[in-house]
Design a protein around this motif. Structure first.
Motif, PDB file in Angstrom:
ATOM      1  N   TYR A  73       0.820  -1.225   0.000  1.00 26.16           N
ATOM      2  CA  TYR A  73       0.000   0.000   0.000  1.00 26.16           C
ATOM      3  C   TYR A  73       0.852   1.272   0.000  1.00 26.16           C
ATOM      4  O   TYR A  73       0.314   2.376   0.101  1.00 26.16           O
ATOM      5  CB  TYR A  73      -0.932   0.033   1.217  1.00 26.16           C
ATOM      6  CG  TYR A  73      -1.940  -1.100   1.306  1.00 26.16           C
ATOM      7  CD1 TYR A  73      -2.220  -1.920   0.214  1.00 26.16           C
ATOM      8  CD2 TYR A  73      -2.621  -1.346   2.494  1.00 26.16           C
ATOM      9  CE1 TYR A  73      -3.140  -2.961   0.315  1.00 26.16           C
ATOM     10  CE2 TYR A  73      -3.546  -2.376   2.597  1.00 26.16           C
ATOM     11  CZ  TYR A  73      -3.798  -3.176   1.511  1.00 26.16           C
ATOM     12  OH  TYR A  73      -4.717  -4.200   1.624  1.00 26.16           O
ATOM     13  N   GLU A  87     -11.346  -7.462   4.707  1.00 22.82           N
ATOM     14  CA  GLU A  87     -11.615  -6.408   5.699  1.00 22.82           C
ATOM     15  C   GLU A  87     -12.817  -5.546   5.286  1.00 22.82           C
ATOM     16  O   GLU A  87     -13.188  -4.629   6.008  1.00 22.82           O
ATOM     17  CB  GLU A  87     -10.392  -5.498   5.871  1.00 22.82           C
ATOM     18  CG  GLU A  87      -9.231  -6.177   6.570  1.00 22.82           C
ATOM     19  CD  GLU A  87      -7.942  -5.357   6.502  1.00 22.82           C
ATOM     20  OE1 GLU A  87      -7.999  -4.158   6.204  1.00 22.82           O
ATOM     21  OE2 GLU A  87      -6.865  -5.944   6.729  1.00 22.82           O
ATOM     22  N   ASN A 125      -2.714  -7.436  12.069  1.00 24.93           N
ATOM     23  CA  ASN A 125      -2.803  -5.975  12.177  1.00 24.93           C
ATOM     24  C   ASN A 125      -3.185  -5.566  13.589  1.00 24.93           C
ATOM     25  O   ASN A 125      -4.287  -5.045  13.846  1.00 24.93           O
ATOM     26  CB  ASN A 125      -3.855  -5.438  11.197  1.00 24.93           C
ATOM     27  CG  ASN A 125      -3.562  -5.800   9.757  1.00 24.93           C
ATOM     28  OD1 ASN A 125      -2.752  -6.690   9.497  1.00 24.93           O
ATOM     29  ND2 ASN A 125      -4.194  -5.123   8.832  1.00 24.93           N
ATOM     30  N   CYS A 175     -10.935  -1.349   9.422  1.00 26.82           N
ATOM     31  CA  CYS A 175      -9.959  -0.640   8.607  1.00 26.82           C
ATOM     32  C   CYS A 175     -10.649   0.573   7.977  1.00 26.82           C
ATOM     33  O   CYS A 175     -11.698   0.425   7.336  1.00 26.82           O
ATOM     34  CB  CYS A 175      -9.429  -1.569   7.522  1.00 26.82           C
ATOM     35  SG  CYS A 175      -8.503  -0.688   6.253  1.00 26.82           S
ATOM     36  N   SER A 176     -10.032   1.738   8.151  1.00 30.35           N
ATOM     37  CA  SER A 176     -10.651   2.965   7.634  1.00 30.35           C
ATOM     38  C   SER A 176     -10.667   2.988   6.107  1.00 30.35           C
ATOM     39  O   SER A 176     -11.441   3.724   5.511  1.00 30.35           O
ATOM     40  CB  SER A 176      -9.893   4.182   8.171  1.00 30.35           C
ATOM     41  OG  SER A 176      -8.525   4.073   7.846  1.00 30.35           O
ATOM     42  N   CYS A 236      -4.752   4.690   2.256  1.00 31.54           N
ATOM     43  CA  CYS A 236      -4.408   4.549   3.671  1.00 31.54           C
ATOM     44  C   CYS A 236      -3.529   5.733   4.066  1.00 31.54           C
ATOM     45  O   CYS A 236      -2.355   5.810   3.689  1.00 31.54           O
ATOM     46  CB  CYS A 236      -3.687   3.237   3.938  1.00 31.54           C
ATOM     47  SG  CYS A 236      -3.237   3.094   5.679  1.00 31.54           S
ATOM     48  N   CYS A 259      -1.726   2.538  12.544  1.00 27.00           N
ATOM     49  CA  CYS A 259      -2.827   1.875  11.818  1.00 27.00           C
ATOM     50  C   CYS A 259      -4.075   2.123  12.635  1.00 27.00           C
ATOM     51  O   CYS A 259      -4.129   1.758  13.814  1.00 27.00           O
ATOM     52  CB  CYS A 259      -2.555   0.382  11.694  1.00 27.00           C
ATOM     53  SG  CYS A 259      -4.005  -0.597  11.240  1.00 27.00           S
ATOM     54  N   SER A 260      -5.077   2.740  12.016  1.00 27.33           N
ATOM     55  CA  SER A 260      -6.278   3.090  12.781  1.00 27.33           C
ATOM     56  C   SER A 260      -6.964   1.832  13.299  1.00 27.33           C
ATOM     57  O   SER A 260      -7.536   1.843  14.392  1.00 27.33           O
ATOM     58  CB  SER A 260      -7.229   3.937  11.931  1.00 27.33           C
ATOM     59  OG  SER A 260      -7.459   3.304  10.696  1.00 27.33           O
TER      60      SER A 260
HETATM   61  S1  SF4 Z   1      -5.031  -0.205   5.154  1.00 26.80           S
HETATM   62 FE1  SF4 Z   1      -6.317  -0.350   7.008  1.00 26.80          FE
HETATM   63  S2  SF4 Z   1      -5.488  -2.078   8.201  1.00 26.80           S
HETATM   64 FE2  SF4 Z   1      -3.926  -1.486   6.630  1.00 26.80          FE
HETATM   65  S3  SF4 Z   1      -2.583  -0.039   7.729  1.00 26.80           S
HETATM   66 FE3  SF4 Z   1      -4.147   1.207   6.675  1.00 26.80          FE
HETATM   67  S4  SF4 Z   1      -5.777   1.479   8.260  1.00 26.80           S
HETATM   68 FE4  SF4 Z   1      -4.441  -0.214   8.948  1.00 26.80          FE
END
Ligand code: SF4
Length: 361
Positions: free
Chosen positions: A40, A251, A135, A223-224, A313, A102-103
């Motif tokens: 990501y 997710e 996570n 996960c946001s 993200c 990580c939210s």
């Molecule tokens: S994509 Fe979602 S689970 Fe992965 S680091 Fe970002 S907030 Fe966290």
């Protein structure tokens, strides 16, 4: 000097200078360094990564590079913690920006999970295996390791749930409500036996009867990025393109999974799209940078993101060429910045939970 002040000289550098200096610092450090890039991450980070992958693959790969003293993890905090848990004794893990969290992981605080576990015990609900998603913080991995539980990834969640049910009656899963629910439903567990523990409410917002009836108790976390996808997006994409196939990450909420053609981990998504024939048409429900990169790499296929909203993200995005360059040039000068150091006692418990995961096939 604060991190902000240390970064000041890097902030006005143009893209080409940043890229050249990152490459030069990597050359200077040679085999003493590996740079890991999560899928990501943005393209101007990925171009400098020695390997790309999901969090667990990267953590293991870094530990296997025994010549490397420094593992610079371009990802978020829990990933760097996992790398620190698995690393060899002579290695140091570095996160270029300590604010890259990580939210989802933040939604399950250690004290809250301990309190929830104690509440279940107080109610006499003790045949429960705690399972934490990769996570999550190292502290929660240790919590599971110390209580007969395990870690899971989005690839092996079903196998870990099957293993857990062979140990005890119930699963207590955190921090992602959706991965937990999607997995349980996939295993044929009725929705009425999946309860959501809300840490903001007394006893998780559940009655003792509900908790006794539950087979899977899932933490109210998400996960946001992946919760931005909706069933409406699936219908819109199908209306625009009747031949499109919908591929989503577990997710996402269950309503999206229910209408998708396939669901699976990041590595599954990449493999599925790569192995599809030229001319295939995909709408993918996962993070923007990965979908965009797949589209660029395979122009002979149509690959679009499921939602037209910007599903990025934000915490992954905190890793910038500026803070990567600062971390690397500091190493060239002999200075280690932003090391990740999980306490030894936490590591021991977390390793037990990770080892249990590895033993499950
Ligand atoms: S994509 Fe979602 S689970 Fe992965 S680091 Fe970002 S907030 Fe966290």
């Amino acid at each position: 000097m604060t991190t902000r002040a240390a970064l000041e000289p890097y902030l006005d550098l143009d893209d080409a200078t940043l890229a050249d200096r990152i490459s030069a610092a990597k050359r200077a450090l040679g085999k003493r360094l590996v740079v890991l890039g999560h899928h990501y991450q943005r393209d101007d980070i990925i171009r400098h990564a020695d390997v790309t992958g999901d969090s667990y693959k990267l953590a293991r790969w870094g530990a296997e590079q025994t010549e490397a003293e420094f593992i610079v993890f371009c990802g978020v905090h829990f990933m760097a913690e996992s790398a620190d848990i698995l690393r060899a004794p002579h290695q140091t893990v570095i996160l270029p920006d300590m604010n890259a969290g990580c939210s989802m992981a933040d939604m399950a605080q250690t004290d809250d999970v301990h309190e929830a576990g104690a509440t279940l015990e107080r109610l006499g609900i003790d045949s429960v295996t705690p399972i934490t998603y990769m996570n999550s913080t190292a502290a929660l991995k240790a919590y599971c390791g110390e209580r007969g539980g395990a870690v899971c990834t989005s690839s092996n969640c079903r196998a870990i749930f099957t293993w857990a049910f062979a140990q005890r009656e119930k699963i207590f899963f955190f921090p992602d409500e959706h991965l937990g629910r999607n997995t349980a439903i996939d295993m044929g567990i009725p929705e009425a036996e999946i309860m959501v523990w809300d840490p903001a409410r007394e006893q998780g917002g559940l009655t003792a009867e509900e908790l006794r009836a539950a087979r899977v108790i899932v933490w109210k976390g998400c996960c946001s990025v992946h919760t931005k996808f909706t069933a409406k997006h699936v219908r819109e994409r199908r209306a625009e393109d009747p031949d499109v196939r919908i591929l989503v990450h577990p997710e996402v909420p269950h309503e999206v999974v229910a209408e998708a053609d396939a669901v699976g981990s990041t590595e599954f998504i990449i493999r599925t799209v790569r192995e599809s024939p030229a001319g295939s048409r995909w709408a993918v429900g996962t993070e923007y940078h990965l979908v965009n990169r797949l589209a660029q790499q395979m122009p002979e296929k149509s690959i679009v993101i499921l939602s037209k909203d910007f599903c990025l993200c934000a915490t992954m995005y905190r890793i910038s060429p500026q803070n990567l360059l600062w971390a690397l040039e500091s190493l060239v000068r002999g200075e280690i910045v932003n090391p990740i150091r999980v306490p030894e006692a936490t590591k021991q418990g977390a390793r037990i939970a990770l080892d249990r995961m590895l033993r499950v096939r």
